[in-house]
Design an enzyme around this catalytic site. Structure first.
Site, PDB file in Angstrom:
ATOM      1  N   LYS A  13       0.827  -1.207   0.000  1.00  0.00           N
ATOM      2  CA  LYS A  13       0.000   0.000   0.000  1.00  0.00           C
ATOM      3  C   LYS A  13       0.866   1.264   0.000  1.00  0.00           C
ATOM      4  CE  LYS A  13      -2.019  -1.156   3.905  1.00  0.00           C
ATOM      5  NZ  LYS A  13      -1.280  -2.403   4.195  1.00  0.00           N
ATOM      6  N   ARG A  88     -10.146   0.510   7.875  1.00  0.00           N
ATOM      7  CA  ARG A  88      -9.583  -0.779   8.247  1.00  0.00           C
ATOM      8  C   ARG A  88     -10.590  -1.650   8.976  1.00  0.00           C
ATOM      9  NH1 ARG A  88      -3.915   0.261   8.363  1.00  0.00           N
ATOM     10  NH2 ARG A  88      -2.697  -1.418   9.209  1.00  0.00           N
ATOM     11  N   ARG A 124      12.139  -5.137   5.271  1.00  0.00           N
ATOM     12  CA  ARG A 124      11.817  -3.709   5.035  1.00  0.00           C
ATOM     13  C   ARG A 124      12.640  -2.793   5.930  1.00  0.00           C
ATOM     14  NH1 ARG A 124       5.729  -1.593   5.533  1.00  0.00           N
ATOM     15  NH2 ARG A 124       5.907  -2.511   7.614  1.00  0.00           N
ATOM     16  N   ARG A 157      10.951  -1.018  11.054  1.00  0.00           N
ATOM     17  CA  ARG A 157       9.834  -0.640  11.917  1.00  0.00           C
ATOM     18  C   ARG A 157       9.744  -1.623  13.073  1.00  0.00           C
ATOM     19  NH1 ARG A 157       4.668   0.544   8.143  1.00  0.00           N
ATOM     20  NH2 ARG A 157       3.679  -0.725   9.760  1.00  0.00           N
ATOM     21  N   ARG A 168      -0.396  -8.816  13.267  1.00  0.00           N
ATOM     22  CA  ARG A 168      -0.979  -7.833  12.335  1.00  0.00           C
ATOM     23  C   ARG A 168      -1.716  -8.553  11.202  1.00  0.00           C
ATOM     24  NH1 ARG A 168       4.207  -4.945  10.823  1.00  0.00           N
ATOM     25  NH2 ARG A 168       2.938  -3.849   9.283  1.00  0.00           N
TER      26      ARG A 168
HETATM   27  P1  AP5 Z   1       4.949  -1.532   1.906  1.00  0.00           P
HETATM   28  O1  AP5 Z   1       4.636  -0.751   0.669  1.00  0.00           O
HETATM   29  O2  AP5 Z   1       5.641  -0.847   3.017  1.00  0.00           O
HETATM   30  O3  AP5 Z   1       3.651  -2.328   2.415  1.00  0.00           O
HETATM   31  P2  AP5 Z   1       2.352  -1.796   3.179  1.00  0.00           P
HETATM   32  O4  AP5 Z   1       1.170  -2.483   2.589  1.00  0.00           O
HETATM   33  O5  AP5 Z   1       2.331  -0.301   3.212  1.00  0.00           O
HETATM   34  O6  AP5 Z   1       2.623  -2.425   4.606  1.00  0.00           O
HETATM   35  P3  AP5 Z   1       2.444  -1.794   6.061  1.00  0.00           P
HETATM   36  O7  AP5 Z   1       3.224  -2.699   6.984  1.00  0.00           O
HETATM   37  O8  AP5 Z   1       2.777  -0.344   6.088  1.00  0.00           O
HETATM   38  O9  AP5 Z   1       0.913  -1.988   6.282  1.00  0.00           O
HETATM   39  P4  AP5 Z   1       0.155  -1.957   7.595  1.00  0.00           P
HETATM   40  O10 AP5 Z   1      -1.221  -1.812   7.108  1.00  0.00           O
HETATM   41  O11 AP5 Z   1       0.410  -3.100   8.492  1.00  0.00           O
HETATM   42  O12 AP5 Z   1       0.797  -0.719   8.401  1.00  0.00           O
HETATM   43  P5  AP5 Z   1       0.321   0.792   8.626  1.00  0.00           P
HETATM   44  O13 AP5 Z   1       1.517   1.624   8.661  1.00  0.00           O
HETATM   45  O14 AP5 Z   1      -0.798   1.125   7.731  1.00  0.00           O
HETATM   46  O15 AP5 Z   1       5.853  -2.778   1.379  1.00  0.00           O
HETATM   47  C1  AP5 Z   1       6.428  -3.698   2.279  1.00  0.00           C
HETATM   48  C2  AP5 Z   1       7.837  -4.092   1.818  1.00  0.00           C
HETATM   49  O16 AP5 Z   1       7.747  -4.891   0.649  1.00  0.00           O
HETATM   50  C3  AP5 Z   1       8.761  -2.920   1.459  1.00  0.00           C
HETATM   51  O17 AP5 Z   1      10.030  -3.188   1.988  1.00  0.00           O
HETATM   52  C4  AP5 Z   1       8.793  -2.936  -0.066  1.00  0.00           C
HETATM   53  O18 AP5 Z   1      10.000  -2.395  -0.578  1.00  0.00           O
HETATM   54  C5  AP5 Z   1       8.688  -4.424  -0.354  1.00  0.00           C
HETATM   55  N1  AP5 Z   1       8.129  -4.849  -1.646  1.00  0.00           N
HETATM   56  C6  AP5 Z   1       8.542  -5.882  -2.385  1.00  0.00           C
HETATM   57  N2  AP5 Z   1       7.809  -6.088  -3.485  1.00  0.00           N
HETATM   58  C7  AP5 Z   1       6.889  -5.154  -3.447  1.00  0.00           C
HETATM   59  C8  AP5 Z   1       5.794  -4.856  -4.315  1.00  0.00           C
HETATM   60  N3  AP5 Z   1       5.507  -5.561  -5.405  1.00  0.00           N
HETATM   61  N4  AP5 Z   1       5.003  -3.824  -3.953  1.00  0.00           N
HETATM   62  C9  AP5 Z   1       5.260  -3.118  -2.854  1.00  0.00           C
HETATM   63  N5  AP5 Z   1       6.283  -3.374  -2.000  1.00  0.00           N
HETATM   64  C10 AP5 Z   1       7.082  -4.384  -2.295  1.00  0.00           C
HETATM   65  O19 AP5 Z   1      -0.294   0.690  10.111  1.00  0.00           O
HETATM   66  C11 AP5 Z   1       0.546   0.471  11.218  1.00  0.00           C
HETATM   67  C12 AP5 Z   1      -0.263   0.408  12.506  1.00  0.00           C
HETATM   68  O20 AP5 Z   1      -0.945   1.661  12.711  1.00  0.00           O
HETATM   69  C13 AP5 Z   1      -1.394  -0.633  12.526  1.00  0.00           C
HETATM   70  O21 AP5 Z   1      -0.913  -1.900  12.912  1.00  0.00           O
HETATM   71  C14 AP5 Z   1      -2.362  -0.016  13.560  1.00  0.00           C
HETATM   72  O22 AP5 Z   1      -1.911  -0.228  14.860  1.00  0.00           O
HETATM   73  C15 AP5 Z   1      -2.243   1.475  13.258  1.00  0.00           C
HETATM   74  N6  AP5 Z   1      -3.250   1.935  12.264  1.00  0.00           N
HETATM   75  C16 AP5 Z   1      -2.985   2.459  11.034  1.00  0.00           C
HETATM   76  N7  AP5 Z   1      -4.130   2.748  10.385  1.00  0.00           N
HETATM   77  C17 AP5 Z   1      -5.139   2.390  11.215  1.00  0.00           C
HETATM   78  C18 AP5 Z   1      -6.549   2.405  11.111  1.00  0.00           C
HETATM   79  N8  AP5 Z   1      -7.171   2.863   9.991  1.00  0.00           N
HETATM   80  N9  AP5 Z   1      -7.274   1.953  12.145  1.00  0.00           N
HETATM   81  C19 AP5 Z   1      -6.691   1.509  13.274  1.00  0.00           C
HETATM   82  N10 AP5 Z   1      -5.358   1.449  13.442  1.00  0.00           N
HETATM   83  C20 AP5 Z   1      -4.581   1.872  12.428  1.00  0.00           C
HETATM   84 MG    MG Z   2       2.443   1.150   4.768  1.00  0.00          MG
END
Ligand code: AP5
Ligand code: MG
Length: 222
Positions: A13, A88, A124, A157, A168
């Site tokens: 994402k 979410r 990552r 992270r 997660r």
């Molecule tokens: P990356 O692009 O970083 O993946 P991502 O989907 O963004 O993963 P996240 O870990 O950020 O998602 P998340 O939803 O768990 O965390 P968030 O920060 O939203 O890619 C991952 C890796 O893969 C990278 O190293 C990249 O280079 C690599 N890669 C390899 N091939 C790839 C490809 N084809 N495409 C892309 N990347 C590739 O949330 C964190 C925390 O915040 C949550 O756990 C929760 O506690 C809180 N939170 C956030 N939003 C909410 C909400 N709406 N409600 C409640 N709590 C929330």
């Molecule tokens: Mg992310």
């Protein structure tokens, strides 16, 4: 117009969201990034969210919705915006429809196997200063451990530790995956094969988006 990026932790994402933002010009709003900034700055919100995020749980719906409501009211979101990591839960999706209803909505759901998610998150590294995302082998920075964009020191992270990643993914399956059925019925829901290199996934995503945006021409896009 609003674009919702749906997908498990590590599904891409953030990476794809940044590429879409650059190519299409809509601002990307990542609730994860906004919450991590609040934690770093030690704000009351950050203090509330820190423990929950460290455990891999979800911050309360009303707290996250308040952040999003404030952010999408800014002028740069008027023509459209990209949501990364929000909604979410079904409750968040219902709240979004209330705080900014009537907008055309495209939901991209990045589909990636659990094996790939775990491999991606274990390698990552991210820039705490500008949010750029790297991977130790798939997308290494030019200089080891330094951000290509702003030069800051890169770090893993905390919630990418193996046991927290498992939690997660479990939370995603139980609370967030049901959004697929929710949006399939209500919006333009488009699954995207998220496997492979980010550039390949972007080509698939852009083809989908171009089609959707062309279809919207003449319609009530705002
Ligand atoms: P990356 O692009 O970083 O993946 P991502 O989907 O963004 O993963 P996240 O870990 O950020 O998602 P998340 O939803 O768990 O965390 P968030 O920060 O939203 O890619 C991952 C890796 O893969 C990278 O190293 C990249 O280079 C690599 N890669 C390899 N091939 C790839 C490809 N084809 N495409 C892309 N990347 C590739 O949330 C964190 C925390 O915040 C949550 O756990 C929760 O506690 C809180 N939170 C956030 N939003 C909410 C909400 N709406 N409600 C409640 N709590 C929330
Ligand atoms: Mg992310």
């Amino acid at each position: 117009m609003r674009l919702i990026l749906l997908g498990a932790p590590g599904s891409g994402k953030g990476t794809l969201g940044a590429m879409i933002e650059r190519a299409y010009g809509f601002p990307r709003i990542s609730t994860g990034d906004l919450l991590r900034r609040a934690v770093r700055e030690g704000t009351p919100l950050g203090r509330q969210a820190e423990g929950i995020m460290a455990r891999g749980g979800l911050v309360p719906d009303e707290v996250v919705t308040a952040i999003v409501r404030e952010r999408i009211a800014e002028p740069d979101c008027r023509a459209g915006y990209i949501l990364d990591g929000y909604p979410r839960t079904i409750a968040q999706a219902e709240a979004l429809a209330v705080i900014d209803g009537g907008r055309r909505e495209i939901v991209l759901s990045f589909e990636v196997s659990v094996e790939s998610l775990v491999e991606r998150l274990s390698g990552r590294i991210v820039c705490p200063a500008c949010g750029a995302i790297y991977h130790l082998t798939r997308k290494p920075p030019a200089k080891p451990d330094l951000c290509d964009v702003c030069g800051a020191a890169l770090q893993a992270r905390k919630d990418d530790a193996a046991e927290i990643v498992r939690e997660r993914i479990r939370v995603y399956e139980s609370a967030t995956a049901p959004l697929k059925a929710f949006y399939r019925e209500r919006s333009d829901f488009r699954p995207v094969d998220g496997e492979g290199a980010a550039d390949e996934v972007f080509v698939r995503t852009a083809a989908l988006l171009d089609g959707e945006l062309r279809r919207a021409e003449g319609g009530p896009v705002r």
